[in-house]
Design a protein around this motif. Sequence first.
Motif, short mmCIF file in Angstrom:
data_model
loop_
_atom_site.label_atom_id
_atom_site.label_comp_id
_atom_site.label_asym_id
_atom_site.label_seq_id
_atom_site.Cartn_x
_atom_site.Cartn_y
_atom_site.Cartn_z
N CYS B 91 35.32 26.52 99.90
CA CYS B 91 34.90 27.32 101.03
C CYS B 91 34.49 26.38 102.14
O CYS B 91 33.96 25.28 101.88
N ALA B 92 34.72 26.78 103.38
CA ALA B 92 34.33 25.96 104.52
C ALA B 92 33.88 26.88 105.65
O ALA B 92 34.23 28.06 105.69
N SER B 93 33.12 26.30 106.56
CA SER B 93 32.70 27.04 107.75
C SER B 93 32.83 26.16 108.97
O SER B 93 32.84 24.94 108.88
N SER B 94 32.96 26.81 110.12
CA SER B 94 32.96 26.06 111.38
C SER B 94 32.37 26.93 112.47
O SER B 94 32.35 28.15 112.38
N GLU B 95 31.90 26.25 113.52
CA GLU B 95 31.24 26.93 114.62
C GLU B 95 32.21 27.86 115.35
O GLU B 95 31.91 29.01 115.63
N ALA B 96 33.38 27.33 115.68
CA ALA B 96 34.27 28.08 116.58
C ALA B 96 35.73 27.79 116.29
O ALA B 96 36.46 27.39 117.18
N GLY B 97 36.17 27.99 115.06
CA GLY B 97 37.58 27.87 114.77
C GLY B 97 37.97 26.48 114.33
O GLY B 97 37.14 25.61 114.10
N LEU B 102 35.10 21.23 110.25
CA LEU B 102 34.79 22.14 109.17
C LEU B 102 33.76 21.50 108.25
O LEU B 102 33.79 20.30 107.99
N PHE B 103 32.85 22.34 107.73
CA PHE B 103 31.87 21.91 106.74
C PHE B 103 32.26 22.57 105.41
O PHE B 103 32.40 23.79 105.36
N PHE B 104 32.42 21.75 104.38
CA PHE B 104 32.91 22.23 103.11
C PHE B 104 31.81 22.33 102.07
O PHE B 104 30.86 21.55 102.06
N GLY B 105 31.99 23.30 101.17
CA GLY B 105 31.18 23.35 99.97
C GLY B 105 31.68 22.35 98.94
O GLY B 105 32.66 21.64 99.17
N HIS B 106 31.02 22.32 97.79
CA HIS B 106 31.36 21.36 96.75
C HIS B 106 32.54 21.80 95.89
O HIS B 106 33.06 21.02 95.11
#
Lengths: 113, 113
Positions: B91-97, B102-106
């Motif tokens: 899973c990953a997240s980012s501020e705006a696309g 991207l910030f990833f989980g483990h």
Amino acid sequence: TQTVSQSDAHVTVFEGDSVELRCNYSYGGSIYLSWYIQHHGRGLQFLLKYYSGNPVVQGVNGFEAEFSKSDSSFHLRKASVHWSDSAVYFCAASITMGYKLTFGTGTSLLVDP
Amino acid sequence: EAAVTQSPRNKVTVTGGNVTLSCRQTNSHNYMYWYRQDTGHGLRLIHYSYGAGNLQIGDVPDGYKATRTTQEDFFLLLELASPSQTSLYFCASSEAGANERLFFGHGTKLSVL
């Protein structure tokens, strides 16, 4: 759609050597390029990115990458590697204002101490 | 540093089983992503979302559903798991696309027997 290729699946160097990890992309328009590192058993971590301006971008831990439009490349370099740089490195691309980041297949870097 | 937490870390199920992978990010990022990582393929995008209640189809969506219940939480559902879905899921997240880092989980290692 954009594609990313990393031609070297494995690279082995000695500690203190320089290294270049290759990345080529295909897309006709403006593109956003980045590199990520994945240590064994961990998630990916961002190293650096390029969108426009100076084609040589600096990242964390002494890594840099150079964008070449003529070669459709975004190679990652480090002048002197450390054993802790052993990891898998992924090149990634997205079109401008895109929502999808497309990754290459990764290059496993092994640094012999 | 953005935090992305995945659970469980490891999961074993049988063919036809029902599996839910969970992801939570605590930095109010708009975009969240589910990728699978397989040898020789790198990371491939399954689904992504740009906000609570939103869902977008990625490049390899077959056999997967996803739901974004809140800004923080993004779930990946395998309702009839198959051995071909044995993989490492990120899973990953980012501020705006995808033009932002991207910030990833483990990761979650899923085995379907």
